[in-house]
Motif scaffolding. Sequence first.
Motif, mmCIF file in Angstrom:
data_model
loop_
_atom_site.group_PDB
_atom_site.id
_atom_site.type_symbol
_atom_site.label_atom_id
_atom_site.label_comp_id
_atom_site.label_asym_id
_atom_site.label_seq_id
_atom_site.Cartn_x
_atom_site.Cartn_y
_atom_site.Cartn_z
ATOM 1 N N ASP A 178 -5.930 13.450 -13.408
ATOM 2 C CA ASP A 178 -6.964 12.408 -13.282
ATOM 3 C C ASP A 178 -7.001 11.769 -11.899
ATOM 4 N N ASN A 179 -5.951 11.975 -11.094
ATOM 5 C CA ASN A 179 -5.959 11.433 -9.735
ATOM 6 C C ASN A 179 -7.150 11.945 -8.935
ATOM 7 N N TYR A 222 -5.470 6.698 -12.371
ATOM 8 C CA TYR A 222 -4.018 6.831 -12.292
ATOM 9 C C TYR A 222 -3.350 6.217 -13.520
ATOM 10 N N CYS A 223 -2.098 6.620 -13.715
ATOM 11 C CA CYS A 223 -1.223 6.003 -14.718
ATOM 12 C C CYS A 223 -1.689 6.348 -16.140
ATOM 13 N N MET A 268 2.818 0.833 -7.462
ATOM 14 C CA MET A 268 2.536 2.156 -8.019
ATOM 15 C C MET A 268 3.631 3.118 -7.579
ATOM 16 N N ILE A 269 4.175 3.888 -8.542
ATOM 17 C CA ILE A 269 5.269 4.808 -8.271
ATOM 18 C C ILE A 269 4.852 6.194 -8.728
ATOM 19 N N GLN A 270 5.109 7.199 -7.885
ATOM 20 C CA GLN A 270 4.698 8.565 -8.207
ATOM 21 C C GLN A 270 5.813 9.311 -8.943
ATOM 22 N N CYS A 271 5.453 9.984 -10.032
ATOM 23 C CA CYS A 271 6.401 10.860 -10.731
ATOM 24 C C CYS A 271 6.556 12.144 -9.938
ATOM 25 N N HIS A 290 4.242 0.099 -16.672
ATOM 26 C CA HIS A 290 3.848 1.079 -17.686
ATOM 27 C C HIS A 290 4.836 2.244 -17.769
ATOM 28 N N LEU A 291 6.054 2.019 -17.364
ATOM 29 C CA LEU A 291 7.056 3.091 -17.347
ATOM 30 C C LEU A 291 8.072 2.973 -18.479
#
Length: 411
Positions: free
Chosen positions: A129-130, A135-136, A153-156, A167-168
């Motif tokens: 979806d990026n 995101y997320c 915001m943190i990238q997996c 939301h993690l």
Amino acid sequence: MEAAAPGSGCGGGAEEPVVSLAEVLAENEELEKEARAVLGGSDHERCSYSQGAVKRQALYACSTCTPPGGEPAGICLACSYECHGTHRLFELYTKRNFRCDCGNSKFKNLQCKLLPEKGKVNSGNKYNDNFYGLYCTCKRPYPDPEDEIPDEMIQCIVCEDWFHGRHLGAVPPESGDFHEMVCQACMNHCHFLWAYASQLAVPPLTKVNSVEGEGVFLKVKESEEPKKEIKESGVEQQEMKEEKQMEQFNEPSTSSGSACPEVVTKSEEPVCKLKELQSKPFLKKDTATFWPLNWRSKLCTCEDCLKMYSELEVQFLTDECDTVLAYENKGTSDQETERRDPLMDTLNSMNRVQQVELICEYNDLKTELTDYLRRFADEGTVVKREDIQHFFEEFQSRKRQRTNRMQYYCS
């Protein structure tokens, strides 16, 4: 010409905070370094399509050409400038093993100006979806005009989606305490990582709830069995020994994982570190996990584990050149090798009056350029070479007009 008096300012108006040229240059250098890191050494002039699937590169999605509802597509840095300069773009930062889509069958009315002859699709590319600017797990844009909660915001590092820290499923540690994150869904997909989490992951600062024993990481009590090469966690001294032993037999690599015989115990017998860890109790949770620097080098690279990584399509986990840190370091190192600063060389050859004049000119340029570029940022358009040339032409014209109106006095 006399130099301006201290505190008088270059324009003779209201007093402004005094900033030394060294501070200005240091700030400018830091901004340049950050920009080089984000771009990771990506070529801004040549389309990357001819390189095939690039391990890591700066990528963008064009909402103008591929709006929501259409097929997702990604474009390289050079194409974002040359082919989509006036379009609305989403900055994707970096994705692994991606080939530029610009001008292929996903673009109905656009042909790539840099490499017109391209295949219809890039079957090896992966999308999420990026590519639509979402995101997320909440599927929201970033920045989100409707979200007033400040959040990082943190990238997996597995699925490469970006997540809000809230939301993690667990409160993230301080940003300097971890280097990579694996989201909840990817921890369920890469189930083997839970065995490593008890040894390697960075514990969250706050648990999800207050129930005793609830949390991601399990402290295992010391058993009565004979001591083994990989120690149980829970005691600081044991953790230090385990860390030392791990580093001895599994040095950080800069390429794909190696075969198992290179990772052996003192008895020269092949050993699977994953099975060793799985023989101990460990806890699984529906939460993300956070990992320190060089944790990938601790993953087992025996034949069975390499086969498992391949089946799960996560072979990149054993490749430390795949990390975002390696990508950013490439961007800075490529341009800093034997790099000299011509401005500093010029400055050192000037007297004090000339240095003051240079500061004034630099401040004028910086202010006007910032205002000029802000318009592009507000409109979400890419700055092209022609735009920069136009700015400097007008800047030089305004400078000549100011100079013609000035009177010079010698002391």
